[in-house]
Design a protein around this motif. Structure first.
Motif, PDB file in Angstrom:
ATOM      1  N   PRO A 144       0.849  -1.377   0.098  1.00  8.36           N
ATOM      2  CA  PRO A 144       0.155   0.080   0.050  1.00  8.36           C
ATOM      3  C   PRO A 144       0.766   1.287   0.131  1.00  8.36           C
ATOM      4  O   PRO A 144       1.872   1.271   0.429  1.00  8.36           O
ATOM      5  CB  PRO A 144      -0.862  -0.194   1.527  1.00  8.36           C
ATOM      6  CG  PRO A 144       0.125  -0.910   2.274  1.00  8.36           C
ATOM      7  CD  PRO A 144       0.773  -1.915   1.262  1.00  8.36           C
ATOM      8  N   PRO A 145       0.423   2.298  -0.519  1.00  6.53           N
ATOM      9  CA  PRO A 145       1.152   3.663  -0.602  1.00  6.53           C
ATOM     10  C   PRO A 145       0.929   4.149   0.942  1.00  6.53           C
ATOM     11  O   PRO A 145       0.231   3.888   1.685  1.00  6.53           O
ATOM     12  CB  PRO A 145       0.248   4.685  -1.495  1.00  6.53           C
ATOM     13  CG  PRO A 145      -0.871   4.015  -1.565  1.00  6.53           C
ATOM     14  CD  PRO A 145      -0.760   2.523  -1.147  1.00  6.53           C
ATOM     15  N   ALA A 146       2.234   4.848   1.174  1.00  6.52           N
ATOM     16  CA  ALA A 146       2.667   5.419   2.610  1.00  6.52           C
ATOM     17  C   ALA A 146       1.257   6.265   2.964  1.00  6.52           C
ATOM     18  O   ALA A 146       1.053   6.371   4.072  1.00  6.52           O
ATOM     19  CB  ALA A 146       3.730   6.151   2.521  1.00  6.52           C
ATOM     20  N   TRP A 147       0.614   7.098   1.909  1.00  4.32           N
ATOM     21  CA  TRP A 147      -0.607   8.039   2.558  1.00  4.32           C
ATOM     22  C   TRP A 147      -1.599   7.287   2.896  1.00  4.32           C
ATOM     23  O   TRP A 147      -2.406   8.005   3.096  1.00  4.32           O
ATOM     24  CB  TRP A 147      -0.821   9.074   1.210  1.00  4.32           C
ATOM     25  CG  TRP A 147      -1.280   8.539  -0.019  1.00  4.32           C
ATOM     26  CD1 TRP A 147      -0.268   8.019  -1.265  1.00  4.32           C
ATOM     27  CD2 TRP A 147      -2.364   7.945  -0.324  1.00  4.32           C
ATOM     28  NE1 TRP A 147      -1.104   7.612  -2.098  1.00  4.32           N
ATOM     29  CE2 TRP A 147      -2.420   7.268  -1.536  1.00  4.32           C
ATOM     30  CE3 TRP A 147      -3.781   7.714   0.141  1.00  4.32           C
ATOM     31  CZ2 TRP A 147      -3.462   6.505  -2.454  1.00  4.32           C
ATOM     32  CZ3 TRP A 147      -4.911   7.098  -0.373  1.00  4.32           C
ATOM     33  CH2 TRP A 147      -4.653   6.701  -1.511  1.00  4.32           C
ATOM     34  N   LEU A 148      -1.752   6.070   2.537  1.00  9.22           N
ATOM     35  CA  LEU A 148      -2.937   5.295   3.037  1.00  9.22           C
ATOM     36  C   LEU A 148      -3.209   5.422   4.601  1.00  9.22           C
ATOM     37  O   LEU A 148      -4.315   5.274   5.018  1.00  9.22           O
ATOM     38  CB  LEU A 148      -3.000   3.877   2.513  1.00  9.22           C
ATOM     39  CG  LEU A 148      -4.124   3.233   2.334  1.00  9.22           C
ATOM     40  CD1 LEU A 148      -5.047   3.858   1.568  1.00  9.22           C
ATOM     41  CD2 LEU A 148      -3.935   1.700   1.988  1.00  9.22           C
ATOM     42  N   GLU A 149      -1.898   5.593   5.274  1.00 11.80           N
ATOM     43  CA  GLU A 149      -2.112   5.487   6.723  1.00 11.80           C
ATOM     44  C   GLU A 149      -2.134   7.007   7.364  1.00 11.80           C
ATOM     45  O   GLU A 149      -2.241   7.151   8.458  1.00 11.80           O
ATOM     46  CB  GLU A 149      -0.845   4.912   7.295  1.00 11.80           C
ATOM     47  CG  GLU A 149      -0.628   3.478   6.812  1.00 11.80           C
ATOM     48  CD  GLU A 149      -1.930   2.594   7.610  1.00 11.80           C
ATOM     49  OE1 GLU A 149      -2.398   2.965   8.830  1.00 11.80           O
ATOM     50  OE2 GLU A 149      -2.372   1.660   6.862  1.00 11.80           O
ATOM     51  N   SER A 150      -1.946   7.961   6.349  1.00  6.14           N
ATOM     52  CA  SER A 150      -2.247   9.305   6.961  1.00  6.14           C
ATOM     53  C   SER A 150      -3.460   9.717   7.148  1.00  6.14           C
ATOM     54  O   SER A 150      -4.570   9.556   6.676  1.00  6.14           O
ATOM     55  CB  SER A 150      -1.547  10.281   5.668  1.00  6.14           C
ATOM     56  OG  SER A 150      -1.743  11.685   6.201  1.00  6.14           O
ATOM     57  N   GLU A 151      -3.476  10.706   8.480  1.00 15.04           N
ATOM     58  CA  GLU A 151      -4.719  11.270   8.759  1.00 15.04           C
ATOM     59  C   GLU A 151      -4.723  12.808   8.466  1.00 15.04           C
ATOM     60  O   GLU A 151      -5.292  13.419   9.038  1.00 15.04           O
ATOM     61  CB  GLU A 151      -4.734  10.753  10.413  1.00 15.04           C
ATOM     62  CG  GLU A 151      -4.998   9.671  10.634  1.00 15.04           C
ATOM     63  CD  GLU A 151      -5.401   9.315  12.074  1.00 15.04           C
ATOM     64  OE1 GLU A 151      -5.007  10.285  12.885  1.00 15.04           O
ATOM     65  OE2 GLU A 151      -5.312   8.068  12.382  1.00 15.04           O
ATOM     66  N   ASP A 152      -3.870  13.288   7.600  1.00 10.66           N
ATOM     67  CA  ASP A 152      -3.664  14.619   7.360  1.00 10.66           C
ATOM     68  C   ASP A 152      -4.051  15.090   5.993  1.00 10.66           C
ATOM     69  O   ASP A 152      -3.898  16.140   5.447  1.00 10.66           O
ATOM     70  CB  ASP A 152      -2.033  15.220   7.495  1.00 10.66           C
ATOM     71  CG  ASP A 152      -1.464  14.807   8.666  1.00 10.66           C
ATOM     72  OD1 ASP A 152      -2.076  14.997   9.624  1.00 10.66           O
ATOM     73  OD2 ASP A 152      -0.323  14.402   8.655  1.00 10.66           O
ATOM     74  N   GLY A 153      -5.248  14.449   5.418  1.00 10.01           N
ATOM     75  CA  GLY A 153      -5.679  14.711   4.160  1.00 10.01           C
ATOM     76  C   GLY A 153      -5.081  14.657   3.174  1.00 10.01           C
ATOM     77  O   GLY A 153      -5.353  14.844   2.034  1.00 10.01           O
TER      78      GLY A 153
END
Length: 231
Positions: free
Chosen positions: A105-114
């Protein structure tokens, strides 16, 4: 676009030979035969999800990178961001929730910053679309593999609601995807006037007739506002 930009000329989206342009009555075979089993119910929910998903991605057709990324609303809503967001959400709900995580999965999938609501400069439109298709294929595989009553856990939901079934998640993601497909409808129309998804539900009007229709609605709004002032 800015508030001073002219209103784009309306042109309907062409019908496409995909489920995106299927009318609602084509999405289910429930009622064709006597009795409706769980498999038929799952097909109905799955086809509806596929239709909304395809309609959303189709809103990128013909857009340049700048247009696809352009924030139309005060909160920054843009077509490419909507596609990226739905791709990420479905990857998680039909992946982690059922113990079938999406590989690499791409790293941004875990981001909570939009970070899932826009494409960074390191990402291209084609890359986002490719990820959406990969996410969709993983989603479809999960749906095909599991029964409607298969259990999963949504760890970020309230504790008393975390235990879910595939049926529950199909309903949830169907609503989520339809909501964002509707957002994309409006954003695309504001960008260049492309309207509808070719399924026959857009009224048949010429560009000039759409102009007159909008002017009629503007007139009604203005007159109702004057009526309020006189009250």
């Amino acid at each position: 676009m800015t508030s001073t930009d002219p209103v784009p000329e309306v042109h309907p989206a062409p019908a496409a030979p995909t489920i995106a342009s299927s009318g609602g009555s084509m999405l289910s075979d429930e009622g064709v035969a006597t009795g409706v089993d769980a498999a038929a119910r799952k097909r109905t929910l799955h086809r509806s999800l596929q239709k909304q998903r395809a309609a959303l991605v189709a809103k990128l057709d013909g857009l340049a990178e700048r247009q696809a990324r352009w924030p139309v609303t005060p909160t920054g809503t843009n077509v490419l961001g909507l596609v990226k967001h739905v791709a990420g959400v479905q990857a998680v709900y039909f992946g982690e929730v059922f113990g079938r995580p999406l590989p690499d999965p791409p790293a941004w999938l875990e981001s909570e910053d939009g970070d899932d609501m826009y494409a960074s400069l390191d990402e291209t439109l084609d890359e986002i679309v490719a990820f959406h298709h990969r996410s969709a294929a993983h989603t479809d595989a999960t749906i095909e593999a599991l029964d409607l009553d298969s259990r999963g856990v949504v760890s970020w939901w309230p504790e008393d609601r975390r235990q879910v079934t595939l049926h529950r998640i199909l309903v949830h993601m169907g609503a989520e995807t339809a909501r964002h497909a509707g957002h994309a409808d409006i954003v695309r129309e504001m960008l260049d006037g492309l309207a509808g998804d070719g399924d026959g539900n857009l009224a048949e009007k010429s560009p000039a007739e759409w102009v007159r229709w909008r002017e009629h609605l503007v007139d009604l709004a203005e007159r109702s506002g004057l009526r309020d002032l006189d009250a």
